[in-house]
Design a protein around this motif. Structure first.
Motif, PDB file in Angstrom:
ATOM      1  N   SER A 129       0.849  -1.195   0.000  1.00 56.30           N
ATOM      2  CA  SER A 129       0.000   0.000   0.000  1.00 56.30           C
ATOM      3  C   SER A 129       0.878   1.236   0.000  1.00 56.30           C
ATOM      4  N   PRO A 180      -0.052   5.647   0.367  1.00 52.05           N
ATOM      5  CA  PRO A 180      -1.063   6.710   0.361  1.00 52.05           C
ATOM      6  C   PRO A 180      -1.086   7.442  -0.974  1.00 52.05           C
ATOM      7  N   GLY A 181      -2.304   7.612  -1.498  1.00 56.67           N
ATOM      8  CA  GLY A 181      -2.462   8.305  -2.769  1.00 56.67           C
ATOM      9  C   GLY A 181      -2.331   7.416  -3.982  1.00 56.67           C
ATOM     10  N   TYR A 182      -2.182   6.102  -3.766  1.00 55.82           N
ATOM     11  CA  TYR A 182      -2.012   5.170  -4.878  1.00 55.82           C
ATOM     12  C   TYR A 182      -2.924   3.965  -4.690  1.00 55.82           C
ATOM     13  N   HIS A 183      -3.353   3.425  -5.833  1.00 59.52           N
ATOM     14  CA  HIS A 183      -4.068   2.156  -5.840  1.00 59.52           C
ATOM     15  C   HIS A 183      -3.069   1.069  -6.205  1.00 59.52           C
ATOM     16  N   CYS A 215       1.054  -0.129  -9.464  1.00 58.72           N
ATOM     17  CA  CYS A 215       0.578   1.052  -8.742  1.00 58.72           C
ATOM     18  C   CYS A 215      -0.054   2.040  -9.717  1.00 58.72           C
ATOM     19  N   LYS A 225      -1.673   6.021  -9.481  1.00 57.99           N
ATOM     20  CA  LYS A 225      -1.850   7.164  -8.598  1.00 57.99           C
ATOM     21  C   LYS A 225      -3.305   7.604  -8.598  1.00 57.99           C
ATOM     22  N   PHE A 226      -3.840   7.871  -7.405  1.00 56.17           N
ATOM     23  CA  PHE A 226      -5.208   8.354  -7.271  1.00 56.17           C
ATOM     24  C   PHE A 226      -5.296   9.818  -7.696  1.00 56.17           C
ATOM     25  N   GLN A 232      -7.393  13.605  -7.121  1.00 55.84           N
ATOM     26  CA  GLN A 232      -7.852  14.358  -5.956  1.00 55.84           C
ATOM     27  C   GLN A 232      -8.701  15.535  -6.387  1.00 55.84           C
ATOM     28  N   GLY A 258      -9.657  12.503  -1.628  1.00 56.95           N
ATOM     29  CA  GLY A 258      -8.505  11.780  -2.143  1.00 56.95           C
ATOM     30  C   GLY A 258      -8.873  10.374  -2.568  1.00 56.95           C
ATOM     31  N   ASN A 259      -7.873   9.673  -3.097  1.00 57.53           N
ATOM     32  CA  ASN A 259      -8.026   8.269  -3.489  1.00 57.53           C
ATOM     33  C   ASN A 259      -9.163   8.074  -4.490  1.00 57.53           C
TER      34      ASN A 259
END
Length: 729
Positions: A367, A369-372, A383, A385-386, A388, A431-432
């Motif tokens: 995991s 933060p900010g990524y799937h 990966c 990136k989410f 926003q 976010g995300n």
């Protein structure tokens, strides 16, 4: 024996005066001491033939080490030498000798040349266990000793300070070195205080491979049963594997007290960047129970830990990697789903997770933060990136206070919904988010927003800023609800009604007793009051003051609309008074009866009416009750009636009822015997005769009989007890 032993004579004439005496001789000798002999050395002459218990003792002096016994009669004697210490009360010899005694046969001649040679100095040793030791003497030489269990004496042959060392002892006597001074040879008491625990670690060389080096030593922690580290040991390499098919051996030892329960945990503490060794089992439990030599600690088996290598695509650093146990591990004390290890990727997107115990399998989670992050292989991940959305809300008015929190409703594709509240100031970040189409709408009572909603298209990893402008269209009424003591009351509902326009708003008080009625329309008159809801509806609050406040809303908030509420008393009080005819004469016969309304057969209280005709009952249950007056007079002579009153102490804990009334009548009616009427009887007989004679008149007969029966039947009247129920609130 006589002295002289013989006399030679020449007899020419009578010879007189020849005398022989019993022999008395001198016994002389010397004592050879390591140092000055002194007065502490004594020589004792003991007779052995049993003729007498003759004993003579001679003490040496600092100037001479020779001794002499005079006038010793012939016989068998033993001469002993001893050295006494003024400190020792036992009288034992403190020196050891080459020969501490010698037997002599005294005749007619003097005995000379007896010599006693000091060998050394006695030291008393008492030991709880047998142990091997050696002495370092003042001249640097050493003497091996074998100390036995129990009491014994050791002869130190050289004067001065000696050092006593223990050799490979499995028992600790508190110190590995003892000093003994021959000038003050105090007794030595050896008591086993600790016991030596020894263990072994076998490292499998097959698991190391060709690139891994063996550690020089392996630290071993010693813990108590609660996991606290008490001490540590170092396992040292004692043998290397001849080839790749053998194991290398490390050995360690540690001292422990009797009765201790210990845990031993080996660790590979190397931080050289190489792979580390793990040990099976992870720890060994040991109890120090027996006295003496302890059994060896069960051995550990060491082998290179399991390392899992993986990657993230595209290469990203600081991706959080979690290793989860798939099944229970006995070696690592892991259960299903437990976290075994955490690490992160480097700048190249690679990671190495280890060392891990190899007795179970593991699941890898990643995991950032900010990524799937999703798995694409056993240990590899991809990966994305989410996106926003940054939301900012501005007010069109000048506000002294920060803009209040706003509800933001975000909807998207595939049924996506997200309702969130901004912080004070009107800022929020969604976010995300995956790429796609979204619809955003702000909601806040009293405000209109421009634009009312916003459609948003997001690309992969894109960040969008959305701005809304808020305009005030309604206002608030603000106040507090407290008790008379000033204490805040939580959970009270306050309502605002504008009946002319059918507007209604309500709000509840918070922990500080504050409330805020939002959405009040300008140029509208509202009646604001405490509503019977929440706490008020649960009867804890009896009333509020003021009962209501009428306000006209302008273009600003109305503040200071405070209410004081009054609590209902905790103790119930039911009181009342009685009025009626002949109350003075009947007072002593009237009873007040209280029953439960839910179970009228259960009497809660019954008592005589006081002389004042006023009564009071406390601490009844907070429920509905039935109150009624009863009479103690005989029911055969008096008819007593009173109304039944229902009391609700749940809604009103303190109630006064009255006046209570009653009715009483004396029963003076008597039954009188009345003769039966003759005429109806005559008519009846005539009709029966006529019926017998004329069957056709049967119907007429039945009608006549019915008439007679009706005239002779006494009518009965049902008397119902009138129950009057009064509800008192």
């Amino acid at each position: 024996m006589f002295s002289p032993p013989h006399i030679d004579v020449s007899v020419n004439s009578p010879l007189l005066g020849v005398k022989f005496y019993q022999a008395q001789v001198d016994v002389r000798g010397s004592v050879v001491c390591k140092e000055t002999c002194g007065s502490s050395v004594s020589v004792i002459l003991l007779r052995k033939d049993g003729i007498s218990k003759e004993q003579m003792t001679v003490s040496l002096t600092d100037q001479s080490s020779e001794f002499s016994f005079s006038n010793v009669l012939p016989g068998k004697y033993r001469i002993e030498v001893k050295s006494y210490s003024p400190v020792t009360m036992s009288g034992d010899d403190i020196w050891c000798w080459e020969h501490s005694s010698v037997d002599v046969d005294v005749g007619a001649d003097n005995i000379e040349g007896i010599t006693f040679v000091q060998k050394g100095y006695w030291v008393s040793v008492t030991s709880s266990h047998g142990v091997d030791a050696y002495l370092n003497q003042p001249d640097g030489s050493h003497v091996n000793l074998k100390i036995k269990k129990g009491a014994q004496r050791i002869c130190l042959e050289s004067p001065g300070v000696h050092e006593l060392h223990f050799v490979n002892s499995c028992i600790s006597f508190g110190s590995s070195l003892l000093r003994i001074d021959t000038s003050n040879p105090l007794p030595i008491y050896l008591k086993g205080e600790k016991y030596l625990l020894s263990g072994r670690i076998n490292v499998d060389t097959n698991s190391l491979g060709g690139d891994e080096n063996l550690p020089e030593n392996i630290p071993v922690d010693m813990l108590d049963n609660e996991g606290t580290v008490l001490d540590g040991a170092t396992a040292r390499l004692v043998s290397s594997g001849i080839d790749q098919s053998t194991a290398v051996i490390y050995e360690y030892s540690v001292w422990a007290n009797s009765g201790e329960k210990l845990i031993f945990v080996p660790r590979d503490m190397r931080n050289d960047g190489g792979k580390k060794i793990l040990f099976y089992p992870r720890q060994q439990h040991v109890s120090v129970t027996q006295d003496g030599r302890q059994a060896p600690i069960s051995p550990f088996s060491g082998r290179l830990g399991l390392y899992i290598e993986g990657s993230v695509s595209p290469p990203l650093s600081d991706v959080h990697i979690r290793v989860i146990a798939e099944i229970e591990s006995q070696s690592a004390s892991l259960k299903l789903g437990d976290l075994a290890l955490e690490t992160s990727t480097g700048t190249d997107g690679l990671y190495i997770a280890g060392p891990l115990y190899d007795d179970i399998t593991y699941t890898i989670e990643a995991s950032k933060p900010g990524y799937h992050v999703k798995p694409v292989g056993p240990h590899s991940f991809s990966c994305q990136k989410f996106s926003q959305i940054y939301v900012q809300i501005y007010s069109r008015e000048d506000m002294d206070e920060p803009f209040p929190s706003v509800l933001l409703s975000l909807s998207g594709e595939d049924g996506y919904r997200n309702n969130s509240v901004t912080g004070v100031g009107g800022m929020f970040t969604f976010g995300n988010l995956f790429p796609g189409s979204f619809y955003l709408r702000p909601l806040l009572k009293e405000y209109a927003f421009s634009p009312p909603a916003q459609a948003i298209e997001l690309g992969s990893g894109e960040s969008r800023e959305i701005v809304f402008h808020a305009t005030r269209v309604a206002y608030s009424a603000i106040g507090r609800v407290t008790l008379l003591s000033g204490q805040s009351v939580e959970g009270i509902t306050v309502e605002a009604r504008a009946d002319s326009k059918r507007f209604y708003e309500e709000s509840g008080t918070d922990s500080s007793g504050s409330y805020r009625l939002r959405g009040l329309q300008p140029d509208t008159t509202y009646v604001i009051k405490v509503a019977r809801k929440g706490e008020l509806d649960r009867t804890r609050i009896e009333r509020a003051s003021p009962e209501s406040v009428t306000v006209k809303v302008g273009h600003e908030d109305i503040k200071g609309l405070d209410f004081v509420v009054f609590e209902q008393p905790e103790t119930t009080i039911l009181s009342g008074h009685v009025e009626g005819k002949k109350i003075k004469e009947l007072n002593s016969h009237i009873r007040v009866e209280i029953r439960l309304a839910s179970d009228p057969s259960k009497i809660e209280s019954i008592f005589p009416l006081p002389l004042s005709n006023f009564f009071q009952v406390k601490d009844l249950s907070k429920s509905k009750h039935l109150l009624q007056l009863k009479s103690a007079l005989p029911s055969s002579a008096h008819k007593f009636e009173s109304e039944v009153i229902e009391i609700d102490l749940e809604r009103h804990p303190q109630v006064h009822v009255g006046p209570l009334s009653y009715r009483i009548e004396e029963d003076i009616h008597k039954q009188e015997l009345t003769p039966a009427p003759v005429y109806p009887l005559v008519v009846g007989v005539s009709v029966i005769t006529l019926f017998v004679c004329m069957p056709r008149l049967k119907d007429l007969y039945q009608a006549a009989m019915a008439s007679v029966s009706a005239s002779s039947t006494t009518a009965k009247k049902d008397v119902r007890k009138l129950v009057v129920r009064k509800k008192t609130y």
